[in-house]
Design an enzyme around this catalytic site. Structure first.
Site, mmCIF file in Angstrom:
data_model
loop_
_atom_site.group_PDB
_atom_site.id
_atom_site.type_symbol
_atom_site.label_atom_id
_atom_site.label_comp_id
_atom_site.label_asym_id
_atom_site.label_seq_id
_atom_site.Cartn_x
_atom_site.Cartn_y
_atom_site.Cartn_z
ATOM 1 N N ARG A 71 2.088 5.049 -5.450
ATOM 2 C CA ARG A 71 3.488 4.619 -5.357
ATOM 3 C C ARG A 71 3.867 3.893 -6.643
ATOM 4 O O ARG A 71 3.316 2.828 -6.937
ATOM 5 C CB ARG A 71 3.667 3.687 -4.162
ATOM 6 C CG ARG A 71 5.086 3.156 -3.950
ATOM 7 C CD ARG A 71 5.129 2.230 -2.737
ATOM 8 N NE ARG A 71 4.667 2.912 -1.526
ATOM 9 C CZ ARG A 71 4.328 2.288 -0.398
ATOM 10 N NH1 ARG A 71 4.390 0.959 -0.330
ATOM 11 N NH2 ARG A 71 3.927 2.982 0.648
ATOM 12 N N HIS A 110 -0.742 0.661 -3.045
ATOM 13 C CA HIS A 110 -0.442 2.060 -3.348
ATOM 14 C C HIS A 110 -0.269 2.272 -4.853
ATOM 15 O O HIS A 110 -0.607 3.350 -5.361
ATOM 16 C CB HIS A 110 0.844 2.484 -2.637
ATOM 17 C CG HIS A 110 0.683 2.772 -1.184
ATOM 18 N ND1 HIS A 110 0.248 3.981 -0.695
ATOM 19 C CD2 HIS A 110 0.919 1.999 -0.091
ATOM 20 C CE1 HIS A 110 0.223 3.957 0.625
ATOM 21 N NE2 HIS A 110 0.637 2.765 1.029
ATOM 22 N N ASP A 163 -1.156 6.623 3.069
ATOM 23 C CA ASP A 163 -0.595 6.552 4.423
ATOM 24 C C ASP A 163 -0.781 7.933 5.019
ATOM 25 O O ASP A 163 -0.415 8.937 4.379
ATOM 26 C CB ASP A 163 0.891 6.194 4.386
ATOM 27 C CG ASP A 163 1.143 4.776 3.908
ATOM 28 O OD1 ASP A 163 0.210 3.952 3.938
ATOM 29 O OD2 ASP A 163 2.283 4.493 3.497
#
Length: 202
Positions: free
Chosen positions: A71, A116, A123
């Site tokens: 992320r 992340h 996830d």
């Protein structure tokens, strides 16, 4: 993209993905900054562990579905900006029915510096290889509520058992679980434990 990062589907054949933050189907209700393609990215070490998890899950009749991996930090910053905006109710009932936006950070469901962004957190959930249907887990991805915690009370026995199947598979393959989110796993021996990357997913 950094040399140590790859598209997970290129190194782990047979894995499914639906990168929620590249879509309108997430708690912000819109694609998130830094997600320019519906792909999941991670470190090569993450992919090696996911390959082991894929094989272990398959032995029990399950496949792996990823909702998020690496992320970008700019996405986390986008979450912060969103949390300060007035409530519009569009995603509240589904994703945070019992808390207010700022409490997501206070209660640990969203972090200002996310694991992340280090590239070795995912996830995810399980699906049935025979049918392709998602395994019932007693709550959706990014449901920011106590029902999402490991060991949550009131989860039907079969769904609690499914959560435990996922947890046992991932922990056996080198991952640590996160107490507040049944879907969140981090590689214990992650290669970049102190680095938060910010390149976009394209």
């Amino acid at each position: 993209m950094s040399d140590d990062f790859v598209f997970v589907d290129e190194l782990v054949p047979g894995i499914r993905w639906d990168a929620k933050y590249a879509t309108w189907d997430n708690f912000t209700g819109k694609p998130v900054d830094g997600y320019l393609a519906n792909r999941v990215v991670g470190t090569k070490a993450l992919c090696g562990a996911l390959e082991r998890a894929r094989d272990r899950a398959a032995a029990h009749g399950f496949g792996l579905l990823l909702w998020d991996g690496y992320r970008p930090q700019r996405a986390v910053d986008d979450f912060l900006r969103w949390s300060r905006q007035p409530e519009d109710g569009r995603t509240k009932l589904r994703h945070y029915p019992n808390i207010d936006r700022p409490e997501m950070f206070e209660l640990g469901y969203v972090a200002a510096k996310s694991g992340h962004s280090r590239g070795s957190t995912v996830d995810m959930t399980l699906y049935h290889l025979a049918t392709g249907e998602l395994v019932a887990m007693g709550g959706d991805h990014d449901l920011m509520d106590s029902v999402s915690h490991h060991g949550a009370e009131g989860i039907p026995e079969a769904k609690a058992r499914n959560r435990q199947h996922l947890r046992s598979i991932m922990e056996a393959c080198g991952f640590s679980s996160y107490p507040a989110e049944w879907w969140h796993y981090t590689l214990r021996d992650e290669p970049h434990p102190d680095t938060y990357f910010d390149f976009p997913i394209t």
